[in-house]
Design an enzyme around this catalytic site. Sequence first.
Site, PDB file in Angstrom:
ATOM      1  CG  HIS A   1       0.519   6.281  -0.850  1.00 34.84           C
ATOM      2  ND1 HIS A   1      -0.683   6.812  -1.245  1.00 34.84           N
ATOM      3  CD2 HIS A   1       0.291   5.704   0.360  1.00 34.84           C
ATOM      4  CE1 HIS A   1      -1.603   6.584  -0.315  1.00 34.84           C
ATOM      5  NE2 HIS A   1      -1.035   5.893   0.666  1.00 34.84           N
TER       6      HIS A   1
ATOM      7  CD  GLU B   1      -4.185   6.569   2.432  1.00 36.13           C
ATOM      8  OE1 GLU B   1      -4.021   5.369   2.716  1.00 36.13           O
ATOM      9  OE2 GLU B   1      -3.249   7.391   2.351  1.00 36.13           O
TER      10      GLU B   1
ATOM     11  CG  HIS C   1      -1.589   1.283   1.503  1.00 35.80           C
ATOM     12  ND1 HIS C   1      -2.851   1.575   1.053  1.00 35.80           N
ATOM     13  CD2 HIS C   1      -1.158   2.384   2.191  1.00 35.80           C
ATOM     14  CE1 HIS C   1      -3.179   2.799   1.445  1.00 35.80           C
ATOM     15  NE2 HIS C   1      -2.175   3.309   2.137  1.00 35.80           N
ATOM     16  CD  GLU C   2       2.305   3.582   3.799  1.00 34.78           C
ATOM     17  OE1 GLU C   2       2.731   4.665   3.319  1.00 34.78           O
ATOM     18  OE2 GLU C   2       1.276   3.518   4.491  1.00 34.78           O
TER      19      GLU C   2
END
Length: 477
Positions: A341, A417, A337-338
């Site tokens: 970004h 997100e 997920h990070e």
Amino acid sequence: MVETIFDLPVEKQIFYAVLGFSWTVYLWEAYLSYRQRRIYRATRHVPQELGKIMDSETFEKSRLYQLDKSNFSFWSGLYSETEGTLILLLGGIPLLWGIAGTVIARFGFGSEYEITQSLVFLTLATLFSALTGLPWSLYNTFVIEEKHGFNQQLDFVVNYFDSFCNPTLFDAIKKFVVTQCILLPVTSLLLYIIKIGGDYFFIYAWLFTLAVSLVLVTIYADYIAPLFDKFTPLPEGELKTNIEAMAKSISFPLTKVYVVEGSKRSSHSNAYFYGFFKNKRIVLFDTLLEDYSPLNKTGEPQPEQPENDETSSESKAKPKNKKQGCNNPEILAVLGHELGHWKLGHTVKNIVISQMNSFLCFSLFAVLIGRKELFVAFGFIDSQPTLIGLMIIFQFIFSPYNELLSFCLTVLSRRFEFQADAFARSMGKASELYSALIKLNKDNLGFPVADWLFSMWHYSHPPLLERLRALGNIKQD
């Protein structure tokens, strides 16, 4: 005839408009918090759709924790708003400016040394803010966080010496010193650039703040953050190997992976990456790692003891300690997920938006700085200090714009997100991210039920249920 605000001098109109808007924002925030507190008070049982996600014990702990935080936020916010109003009404800003002038006069500096006076003013203002905010910080750490099991620092108020040497107090002093070491040189250079920059000073000022922000982002984790927390390289092993392989699979230029000893202060968990160009680092909180968290040591198996009726009843009455943090596949999902970004350009987009906003604000500042009525409105009749102009325009005059911008950025952040979750899902980590989000929500006592208006205005991250629903269909695969 009844005198209205429009009949007052323009400087009075500006002053009361700023004060009125400030209280309007506070009342709006108080109303939103009231709506959310109603949710905390009314939702006493796990909703049916959460039955498989959260047990009733964790749900109740989360409800009480968030309720205490909301009540604390109300009273601290009321104090802050009242303090700010009294400072404006009683002329606190020009008073502090005058005190700064008196201080430099004792060292032989006159009013022509405006930058020197500005630095003294800034130091006094920062010190005042730190002292008035310290009781609230201590209460939050040693009452609320302690009550709900998040505070890992030393017990407070054993005796005078212990309280003076308490980590929170020591950190407050360190934070103040570090802040001044950065803030004062940067401010002095910014004021100097504005004064000598001519008609296009706003361009030079913007370029300077851009350079400072990039430098601070570069050095923060390597030189500033270690002053407050201990960073150690992640040991060689399966987790590190898998992190490096995942980074390589998406061409993320990873150079180091650190574990930060966050458990010394709090049991909250987190992860992030930082760095520019080909020098990226990943930082994992030890509380995020199930295998590394010191908080799990109390949950290790105990030596077997002879069983009797007494010990048997005690073992039944005492629940087993639940492990905190995520297992390795879940940690990889969180990092997926990070890294999403980064891969999707969210970091660059945020920097671009921030700098566009900064340039716009400096441009408007250049237009407004010559308006004497702005200074008169806040008690500066005979002088127009540049630092005071920055404060008045950026903090007070731009406040409606800042509120609108903050809301728009919150909406954008939620969108980012969801996109980062989808990126982790595309890497085949939907199931692991699904379970990781649940674990992190439990570990941090996040309350999964939110008022829609409060959520829309405040939540930069989507509520848990919305994220799980977005992952749900793929999870079935």
